[in-house]
Design a protein around this motif. Structure first.
Motif, PDB file in Angstrom:
ATOM      1  N   VAL A 109      -2.121   3.252 -10.943  1.00 40.64           N
ATOM      2  CA  VAL A 109      -2.774   2.706 -10.082  1.00 40.64           C
ATOM      3  C   VAL A 109      -2.130   2.377  -8.650  1.00 40.64           C
ATOM      4  N   ALA A 110      -2.960   2.596  -7.585  1.00 41.94           N
ATOM      5  CA  ALA A 110      -2.382   2.250  -6.496  1.00 41.94           C
ATOM      6  C   ALA A 110      -3.657   1.400  -5.791  1.00 41.94           C
ATOM      7  N   PRO A 166       0.717  -1.275   0.123  1.00 46.27           N
ATOM      8  CA  PRO A 166       0.114   0.051  -0.009  1.00 46.27           C
ATOM      9  C   PRO A 166       0.809   1.416   0.024  1.00 46.27           C
ATOM     10  N   GLY A 167       0.354   2.216  -0.693  1.00 42.09           N
ATOM     11  CA  GLY A 167       1.170   3.356  -0.984  1.00 42.09           C
ATOM     12  C   GLY A 167       2.058   3.330  -2.121  1.00 42.09           C
ATOM     13  N   THR A 176       2.739   6.953   2.335  1.00 39.10           N
ATOM     14  CA  THR A 176       1.666   8.194   2.200  1.00 39.10           C
ATOM     15  C   THR A 176       0.909   8.023   1.131  1.00 39.10           C
ATOM     16  N   LEU A 177      -0.221   8.460   1.011  1.00 35.08           N
ATOM     17  CA  LEU A 177      -0.958   8.135  -0.449  1.00 35.08           C
ATOM     18  C   LEU A 177      -2.131   9.181  -0.240  1.00 35.08           C
ATOM     19  N   THR A 193      -1.181   8.970   5.954  1.00 35.70           N
ATOM     20  CA  THR A 193      -0.038   7.990   6.449  1.00 35.70           C
ATOM     21  C   THR A 193      -0.709   6.646   6.495  1.00 35.70           C
ATOM     22  N   LEU A 194       0.077   5.904   5.940  1.00 37.22           N
ATOM     23  CA  LEU A 194      -0.441   4.357   5.866  1.00 37.22           C
ATOM     24  C   LEU A 194       0.301   3.554   6.532  1.00 37.22           C
TER      25      LEU A 194
END
Length: 186
Positions: free
Chosen positions: A176-177, A31-32, A146-147, A135-136
């Motif tokens: 893509v995320a 993720p991110g 981060t995303l 923040t992830l």
């Protein structure tokens, strides 16, 4: 069916699909991470990345919900020809495509205690995706990432449902995320 529906799929299906699958799985596992995907060209208003996620992950056993802005004859014909995926309401969707505003609040399945995998994966069409913003933390993230997210509250509530909940792909143009339900957002 329009002749346009016959075009826009993977040009070299085995190779393009394998590359797309790898990128899609990488963003879900990390993720991110933001990946650029190529190989397919869906009709507007689908972004290239949203179309490639559908081409890669959908088949005749994966019902798709199209939000109003993406629910056009050209999009339906394209998905039908290239994936065979049936269309459905939000309550039966394995995948759903649309903007954040269109998808939030709809009754998508979040899985059950026996079958948490029977939830919907949302493909959220965004104007842009960047490594800024929320923040992830969680599986697949060394310390934090981060995303840019459309909001944080809904993703925080979704993570609290684990092992139930929705998984998300964020798409913009050819990028893509992903944000799986296991990711903690702050």
């Amino acid at each position: 069916m329009q002749a346009d529906a016959l075009s826009g799929g993977f040009a070299n299906a085995p190779i393009d699909a394998a590359h797309a699958f790898r990128h899609i799985m990488q963003v879900m596992a990390e993720p991110g991470r933001i990946e650029t995907v190529t190989g397919g060209t869906p009709p507007a208003p689908l972004s290239q990345a949203a179309g490639i996620v559908l081409l890669t992950l959908c088949d005749p056993d994966t019902p798709v919900f199209l939000a109003p802005s993406r629910d056009t004859k050209a999009v339906r014909d394209w998905i039908t020809f290239h994936t065979g995926a049936p269309f459905c309401g939000a309550e039966d969707a394995a995948f759903a495509v649309g903007t954040w505003d269109e998808l939030t609040g709809l009754p998508f399945p979040i899985g059950t205690a026996e079958y948490p995998d029977r939830s919907t994966t949302l493909i959220v069409e965004c104007d842009a995706i960047t490594n800024t913003g929320a923040t992830l933390r969680g599986p697949g993230i060394k310390d934090s990432a981060t995303l840019s997210l459309p909001e944080t509250t809904a993703f925080q509530a979704n993570a609290k449902l684990f092992p139930l909940g929705l998984d998300h792909f964020l798409t913009a143009g050819d990028q893509v995320a992903a944000l799986p339900r296991t990711t903690k957002v702050s």
